[in-house]
Design a protein around this motif. Structure first.
Motif, PDB file in Angstrom:
ATOM      1  N   PHE A 156      41.705 175.600 -23.683  1.00  0.00           N
ATOM      2  CA  PHE A 156      42.609 175.393 -22.566  1.00  0.00           C
ATOM      3  C   PHE A 156      43.988 175.986 -22.817  1.00  0.00           C
ATOM      4  O   PHE A 156      44.457 176.058 -23.964  1.00  0.00           O
ATOM      5  CB  PHE A 156      42.787 173.884 -22.308  1.00  0.00           C
ATOM      6  CG  PHE A 156      41.648 173.255 -21.577  1.00  0.00           C
ATOM      7  CD1 PHE A 156      40.501 172.868 -22.245  1.00  0.00           C
ATOM      8  CD2 PHE A 156      41.715 173.058 -20.206  1.00  0.00           C
ATOM      9  CE1 PHE A 156      39.438 172.290 -21.574  1.00  0.00           C
ATOM     10  CE2 PHE A 156      40.657 172.473 -19.525  1.00  0.00           C
ATOM     11  CZ  PHE A 156      39.515 172.092 -20.199  1.00  0.00           C
ATOM     12  N   GLY A 157      44.655 176.363 -21.712  1.00  0.00           N
ATOM     13  CA  GLY A 157      46.070 176.676 -21.763  1.00  0.00           C
ATOM     14  C   GLY A 157      46.888 175.397 -21.611  1.00  0.00           C
ATOM     15  O   GLY A 157      46.334 174.310 -21.427  1.00  0.00           O
ATOM     16  N   LYS A 158      48.224 175.555 -21.665  1.00  0.00           N
ATOM     17  CA  LYS A 158      49.102 174.385 -21.566  1.00  0.00           C
ATOM     18  C   LYS A 158      49.222 173.867 -20.142  1.00  0.00           C
ATOM     19  O   LYS A 158      49.657 172.737 -19.935  1.00  0.00           O
ATOM     20  CB  LYS A 158      50.502 174.740 -22.066  1.00  0.00           C
ATOM     21  CG  LYS A 158      50.598 174.882 -23.563  1.00  0.00           C
ATOM     22  CD  LYS A 158      52.033 175.103 -23.986  1.00  0.00           C
ATOM     23  CE  LYS A 158      52.113 175.160 -25.502  1.00  0.00           C
ATOM     24  NZ  LYS A 158      53.477 175.429 -25.973  1.00  0.00           N
ATOM     25  N   LEU A 201      45.159 173.681 -14.841  1.00  0.00           N
ATOM     26  CA  LEU A 201      44.740 174.115 -16.172  1.00  0.00           C
ATOM     27  C   LEU A 201      43.786 175.282 -16.069  1.00  0.00           C
ATOM     28  O   LEU A 201      42.906 175.301 -15.210  1.00  0.00           O
ATOM     29  CB  LEU A 201      44.023 172.969 -16.899  1.00  0.00           C
ATOM     30  CG  LEU A 201      44.825 171.694 -17.144  1.00  0.00           C
ATOM     31  CD1 LEU A 201      43.921 170.611 -17.711  1.00  0.00           C
ATOM     32  CD2 LEU A 201      45.968 171.966 -18.101  1.00  0.00           C
ATOM     33  N   GLN A 220      44.623 168.844 -12.684  1.00  0.00           N
ATOM     34  CA  GLN A 220      44.774 167.561 -13.370  1.00  0.00           C
ATOM     35  C   GLN A 220      45.896 166.786 -12.703  1.00  0.00           C
ATOM     36  O   GLN A 220      47.066 167.153 -12.794  1.00  0.00           O
ATOM     37  CB  GLN A 220      45.068 167.770 -14.867  1.00  0.00           C
ATOM     38  CG  GLN A 220      45.079 166.475 -15.658  1.00  0.00           C
ATOM     39  CD  GLN A 220      45.234 166.680 -17.154  1.00  0.00           C
ATOM     40  OE1 GLN A 220      45.818 167.670 -17.601  1.00  0.00           O
ATOM     41  NE2 GLN A 220      44.722 165.758 -17.944  1.00  0.00           N
ATOM     42  N   TYR A 231      41.069 174.157 -13.499  1.00  0.00           N
ATOM     43  CA  TYR A 231      40.981 172.725 -13.242  1.00  0.00           C
ATOM     44  C   TYR A 231      42.305 172.241 -12.657  1.00  0.00           C
ATOM     45  O   TYR A 231      43.365 172.790 -12.948  1.00  0.00           O
ATOM     46  CB  TYR A 231      40.739 171.943 -14.550  1.00  0.00           C
ATOM     47  CG  TYR A 231      39.350 172.064 -15.129  1.00  0.00           C
ATOM     48  CD1 TYR A 231      39.014 173.106 -15.987  1.00  0.00           C
ATOM     49  CD2 TYR A 231      38.376 171.112 -14.841  1.00  0.00           C
ATOM     50  CE1 TYR A 231      37.744 173.205 -16.535  1.00  0.00           C
ATOM     51  CE2 TYR A 231      37.100 171.199 -15.392  1.00  0.00           C
ATOM     52  CZ  TYR A 231      36.799 172.253 -16.232  1.00  0.00           C
ATOM     53  OH  TYR A 231      35.536 172.342 -16.777  1.00  0.00           O
ATOM     54  N   LEU A 273      35.388 174.839 -24.398  1.00  0.00           N
ATOM     55  CA  LEU A 273      36.419 175.460 -23.584  1.00  0.00           C
ATOM     56  C   LEU A 273      37.734 175.405 -24.340  1.00  0.00           C
ATOM     57  O   LEU A 273      38.051 174.393 -24.972  1.00  0.00           O
ATOM     58  CB  LEU A 273      36.571 174.719 -22.258  1.00  0.00           C
ATOM     59  CG  LEU A 273      35.382 174.757 -21.307  1.00  0.00           C
ATOM     60  CD1 LEU A 273      35.660 173.925 -20.069  1.00  0.00           C
ATOM     61  CD2 LEU A 273      35.027 176.189 -20.928  1.00  0.00           C
ATOM     62  N   VAL A 309      44.960 181.137 -24.712  1.00  0.00           N
ATOM     63  CA  VAL A 309      45.064 181.080 -23.253  1.00  0.00           C
ATOM     64  C   VAL A 309      46.519 180.763 -22.929  1.00  0.00           C
ATOM     65  O   VAL A 309      47.052 179.745 -23.387  1.00  0.00           O
ATOM     66  CB  VAL A 309      44.141 179.986 -22.669  1.00  0.00           C
ATOM     67  CG1 VAL A 309      44.287 179.920 -21.157  1.00  0.00           C
ATOM     68  CG2 VAL A 309      42.693 180.249 -23.058  1.00  0.00           C
ATOM     69  N   PRO A 323      40.841 166.207 -15.705  1.00  0.00           N
ATOM     70  CA  PRO A 323      40.801 167.536 -15.087  1.00  0.00           C
ATOM     71  C   PRO A 323      39.641 167.603 -14.091  1.00  0.00           C
ATOM     72  O   PRO A 323      38.509 167.257 -14.431  1.00  0.00           O
ATOM     73  CB  PRO A 323      40.555 168.467 -16.283  1.00  0.00           C
ATOM     74  CG  PRO A 323      40.963 167.686 -17.491  1.00  0.00           C
ATOM     75  CD  PRO A 323      40.661 166.260 -17.170  1.00  0.00           C
TER      76      PRO A 323
END
Lengths: 113, 115
Positions: free
Chosen positions: A103-105, A88, A38, A36, A101, A4, A43
């Motif tokens: 996640f990306g950075k 996110l 954060q 999301y 899930l 991602v 998140p």
């Protein structure tokens, strides 16, 4: 391995601007994409998208998924300082007992007054 | 609005000690998760739990880690012998029905510092 990728990594705007955050993904057996917000810690769930081309909207935030091109965008219109956060993107797979899930950075959005 | 809660908010421990992180998921949820986020890095999946057993775990979740749902409300993560690299924010999450299991709601996290 699932991937991602979010862009940009960070963004600084002025209150009232409109922003577009990007998320592209490579995942086997894609099932859903989630956004999301954060702020300090947890998140906070914004949207879950499973179908291509259908926009989800909540107030000034909206999101759309393109399953053919494997990406999603999150739009925020008329930004406010309270929108400052890390956004996110995460994807979930279908099949078996896959519930995780990936996640990306994240994109760090700073909205200045 | 129902929310996931976690205790403690911050835990400091010495290397080699055991820690237990506690979570109370949203009350009618069926799927439970632990994720962690090392400072400055991505949120990473550790483990998912359904019907009183682990349904999936990542490579991070080795023999030092275990999860338990000791009663109808709590969900715990135990790290048997902490290492410096276990220092991270640990998030508990929960989700409801099968068709919304990806719609995961996160708790505020426990910051674990291993010295």
């Amino acid at each position: 391995e699932d991937k991602v990728v979010q862009s940009p990594l960070s963004l600084v705007v002025h209150e009232g601007d409109t922003v577009t955050l990007n998320c592209s993904y490579e995942v086997t057996n894609f099932r859903s994409l989630l956004w999301y917000k954060q702020e300090k810690k947890a998140p906070t769930f914004l949207f879950m998208l499973t179908s291509s081309g259908i926009e989800k909207k909540s107030g000034r935030l909206s999101s759309i998924l393109d399953k053919k091109e494997l990406f999603s965008i999150l739009n925020i219109t008329a930004t406010q300082t309270g929108d400052s956060a890390v956004y996110l993107c995460a994807v979930g797979r279908s099949g078996g007992s896959n519930y995780k899930l990936t996640f990306g950075k994240g994109t760090l959005l700073t909205v200045n007054p | 609005e129902p929310e996931v809660t976690q205790t403690p908010s911050h835990q400091v421990t010495q290397m080699g000690q055991e820690v237990i992180l506690r979570c109370v998921p949203i009350s009618n949820h069926l799927y439970f998760y632990w994720y962690r986020q090392i400072l400055g890095q991505k949120v990473e999946f550790l483990v998912s739990f359904y019907n009183n057993e682990i349904s999936e775990k990542s490579e991070i979740f080795d023999d030092q880690f275990s999860v338990e749902r000791p009663d109808g409300s709590n969900f715990t993560l135990k790290i048997r012998s902490t290492k410096l690299e276990d220092s991270a924010m640990y998030f508990c999450a929960s989700s409801g029905r099968w068709d919304s299991r990806y719609e995961q709601y996160f708790g505020p996290g426990t910051r674990l510092t291993v010295t």
